[in-house]
Design a protein around this motif. Structure first.
Motif, short mmCIF file in Angstrom:
data_model
loop_
_atom_site.label_atom_id
_atom_site.label_comp_id
_atom_site.label_asym_id
_atom_site.label_seq_id
_atom_site.Cartn_x
_atom_site.Cartn_y
_atom_site.Cartn_z
N LYS A 99 0.84 -1.18 0.00
CA LYS A 99 0.00 0.00 0.00
C LYS A 99 0.88 1.24 0.00
N LEU A 117 -11.20 -1.72 -9.16
CA LEU A 117 -10.27 -2.10 -8.10
C LEU A 117 -9.97 -3.58 -8.31
N THR A 138 -6.98 6.94 -8.25
CA THR A 138 -6.20 5.71 -8.13
C THR A 138 -4.87 6.01 -7.45
N THR A 139 -4.47 5.17 -6.52
CA THR A 139 -3.21 5.32 -5.80
C THR A 139 -2.08 4.66 -6.58
N ASP A 190 -0.43 2.05 -6.08
CA ASP A 190 -0.47 0.59 -6.17
C ASP A 190 -1.77 0.06 -6.75
N SER A 212 -4.87 0.86 -5.69
CA SER A 212 -6.01 1.01 -4.79
C SER A 212 -6.73 2.31 -5.12
N LEU A 263 -9.14 5.04 2.06
CA LEU A 263 -8.38 4.16 1.19
C LEU A 263 -9.19 2.89 0.98
N SER A 303 -9.06 -0.67 -0.65
CA SER A 303 -8.10 -1.64 -1.16
C SER A 303 -8.64 -3.05 -0.96
#
Length: 762
Positions: A2, A288, A334-335, A337, A339, A355, A357
């Motif tokens: 993460k 996701l 979107t992060t 990684d 997520s 967050l 995930s």
């Protein structure tokens, strides 16, 4: 791994420190001025403290991008206003305000430009927010040798589009890595107009290409490392920007019936699975992993109209499982990684940045990483309602207020007058408040400025006595339960003369030729210079009054706050009708006062002549003697034995008790002689009067003169007059014995009711 974390957890991945150099090609890259210094974290609702487990998120803002060390937010503003872009660090909540617009995507790089319109910016500044002391890098798109427009940023790559005739003819990647910028053209795209709309996944970006033949779009998944479109999905009825994850692609399209649905496919697979959806532009989707995440994207506290409920749902296209991830959401990115970082809220964890995930079980889960300090569910914060309210003068009013945590609410107020049981249910506040006077909003406060009128009939004054109130507040988006709050207060005006329904304003009673008793409720005019009818009609409040040959309003003779009436029957018996204060049943059963009253040809009541606070009764006999009957306040014996207080009163054919109109020590009388001249008798407070004062002539035009008390709301008693044509007038009291009345003002008391033939006006 993460890339979004809360304080106390070390980040295991570091952002690339950008120290760019000129590459030798046409593109010029050079250092620029330093990034703005960090500032104190954004304002919140006040619940965030230094010991919190999550960092603050700005109020009324959306998430724009997410990196490994922080996130970028943008405030929601009205059209034409300039939003604030702010980078906030996960580690300690400190934040930096960026100049102008700012953008990012899946990294700590943030791009700003030299024009308020990103697409018109020619010089871009690339800021590495992981190294706040490092200078940003200047990128001049003019050096590319064509009319290029900024499209977006994903990771370390700027996406720019070559423009011609309003179309994006080519797309290039300006990738920042290891201190160099790589300039590459994206290959494998359709030849038509292709734009980056913001959807990306680690190492991937989605371009949506508009078909020249219609409004449908193709979805191109571009690998950023190579600049190659790995696949182009030419779905026949896709019409919205597509989204991507490492394993799946999703888009919105129309079915054969023209209804919206969401399509999901594994990357590289021709098999498509469908999820039926509303197909509105507000219906937003994210991926996701192999989960489809969707919901109505509407800002928290945004006033409606809204769909009923708007949860953020995660659905698995293959298993059919659906999970409510958040109660609502308004933006998602979107992060690094893959997520999702989502601005939203839940009823148990409240408002902030979450967050989203995949957990160890492969199912989406939400973790709060930044908080606004707001509660998602509507909460009542406090009430500002006085225990006692008075409305004794012109313009008096009172503010009633209720404070809530949210402003996007529909609010109902119910008032119940306990004695009468009269209730009003008014939707006085809504998210689209229009009618003035129904209420107001002041921040989180719902307020009602009450002017003392009856909520059921603004022309009429509200009743005295105890009220119960109930507020029902309901979020207009149906997020969370409604809130009910209740309480009590008392309207307590001073006792008003001639007030029969206990609402603080005079009533005029009429007995028509059939013996029917009618009531006309009055109120002051908006200007405060006269009186007007407060009811559309004349309610019938009694029958059989032909048994009486004389009736007189005498004020509160029986010891309650409500006015009473005495009436003499044709055998000379005087009866007391005690007021109830109820609008329809004005009187209790009559009480016998005594016989022998046929000796009097005039009766007048309502003035306190003895100074004890009770209205007294006077009578003139046929020899001209004036007699005083002091009030006792006892319903069974309302008057003390009579006292002779004057002689020679046989010259008058009209005697009216007016209350204190002339500023003396007690109540007064006015008497009209047979020539139509009206005279003032100023009460001394001991049952006697000062020498009479001439008011004026011409008063024989009025068969009926009534001392109605304070009709115009200025605190002084007034005089009511009705002429032979049943036109009505008011004479406002001045408080000056030399000129006790102002000029007459026509009233609308009998307008439309000229058919009434009163034999007596009380």
């Amino acid at each position: 791994m993460k890339y979004v974390c809360t304080p106390g957890r070390r980040l295991t991945a570091t952002a690339v420190t950008v120290a760019l150099a000129v590459t030798g090609g046409a593109l010029a890259v050079s250092p620029a001025t330093a990034v703005p210094a960090p500032v104190v974290a954004a304002d919140t609702a006040g619940t965030v403290t230094a010991q919190q487990t999550v960092v603050p998120f700005p109020l009324n803002a959306e998430v724009v991008s997410a990196g490994t060390t922080g996130f970028l937010s943008r405030t929601n503003v009205a059209p034409g206003a300039v939003p604030e872009y702010r980078w906030t660090r996960y580690a300690d909540g400190t934040s930096t305000v960026l100049p102008g617009w700012a953008a990012g995507g899946g990294s700590d790089l943030v791009v700003t430009g030299d024009n308020p319109d990103p697409e018109k910016s020619r010089v871009l500044m690339v800021h590495d927010m992981a190294a706040p002391s490092a200078a940003p890098v200047r990128v001049d798109l003019g050096e590319l040798g064509a009319d290029y427009a900024y499209g977006g940023v994903v990771g370390s790559s700027l996406i720019v589009h070559a423009m011609r005739d309003g179309l994006a003819t080519r797309t290039r990647l300006l990738t920042v890595a290891d201190g160099r910028v790589t300039d590459r053209e994206v290959t494998g795209l359709p030849t038509n107009d292709c734009w980056f709309e913001g959807s990306h996944a680690p190492g991937l970006a989605v371009l949506n290409c508009l078909r020249s033949s219609n409004d449908y779009t193709d979805t191109a998944v571009v690998e950023l490392a190579t600049g190659v479109a790995l696949e182009v999905r030419q779905e026949p009825r896709a019409w919205s920007p597509g989204v991507v994850s490492a394993t799946h692609v999703a888009w919105q399209e129309l079915n054969d019936r023209g209804q919206g649905r969401i399509a999901v496919a594994r990357r590289g697979s021709a098999e498509v699975r469908y999820v039926e959806g509303p197909g509105f532009n507000s219906e937003n989707i994210q991926l996701l992993g192999d989960w489809l995440v969707s919901g109505h994207r509407i800002a928290f506290d945004q006033r409606g109209p809204h769909p009923t409920g708007r949860p953020l749902l995660a659905g698995h296209p293959e298993t059919g499982e659906t999970i409510e991830v958040l109660t609502h959401y308004s933006s998602a990115v979107t992060t690094p990684d893959g997520s999702l970082l989502v601005r939203g809220g839940t009823l148990d964890r409240n408002e902030g940045l979450y967050l989203i995930s995949l957990g160890e079980n492969g199912r989406p889960a939400a973790e709060l990483v930044a908080s606004t300090g707001q509660t998602t569910a509507l909460k009542h914060l406090g009430t500002d309602v006085p225990d006692t309210i008075t409305f004794d003068r012109i313009g008096q009013g009172v503010d009633l207020g209720w404070d809530f945590t949210r402003v996007d609410t529909d609010v109902w107020l119910t008032l119940v007058h306990e004695r009468t049981g009269e209730r009003t249910l008014r939707k006085i506040w809504s998210t689209n408040l229009a009618a003035p006077g129904e209420g107001y909003r002041d921040g989180q406060r719902i307020g009602w400025r009450w002017d003392g009128s009856n909520p059921l009939n603004p022309l009429q004054a509200a009743y005295n006595g105890s009220y119960t109130w109930e507020i029902i507040a309901s979020p207009d988006d149906s997020i969370g339960p409604e809130v009910k709050v209740s309480g009590r207060f008392t309207v307590n005006r001073a006792t008003a003369a001639h007030d029969y329904n206990d609402n603080g304003t005079p009533d005029v009673l009429l007995i028509d030729s059939t013996g029917t008793l009618l009531r006309a409720d009055t109120n002051r005019t908006p200007s405060g210079d006269g009186i007007r009818r407060a009811l559309e009609n004349f309610p019938q409040v009694g029958r059989g009054w032909t048994i009486y040959d004389r009736a007189e309003s005498v004020g509160d003779a029986a010891g309650t706050r409500v006015s009473d009436v005495v009436a003499r029957d044709r055998s000379g018996v005087l009866w007391l009708h005690q007021g109830t204060g109820k609008k329809d049943t004005l009187f209790l059963g009559r009480v016998k006062i005594g016989g022998g009253w046929q000796i009097y040809d005039q009766l007048a009541g309502g003035s306190d002549l003895t100074g004890d606070g009770r209205p007294d009764l006077v009578a003139t006999d046929k020899s001209g003697g004036l007699w005083l009957y002091p009030a006792t306040g006892n319903v069974n014996a309302p008057f003390s034995p009579r006292k002779r207080i004057g002689t020679g009163w046989g010259i008058y054919n009209q005697l009216t008790a007016t209350g204190d109109i002339a500023g003396g020590a007690a109540g007064d009388l006015v008497a009209r002689d047979k020539d139509g001249v009206l005279w003032l008798y100023l009460g001394k407070g001991d049952g006697t009067f000062a020498p009479r004062v001439k008011i004026g002539g011409g008063w024989n035009a009025y068969p009926h003169l009534v001392g109605i008390g304070d009709g115009n709301g200025d605190g002084r008693p007034d005089l009511f007059a009705m002429d032979a044509a049943r036109r009505t007038y008011s004479y406002a009291g001045t408080g000056d014995y030399r000129k006790p009345f102002k000029g007459r003002i026509s009233t609308d008391l009998t307008h439309g009711y000229a058919w009434i033939s009163p034999v007596n006006v009380l």
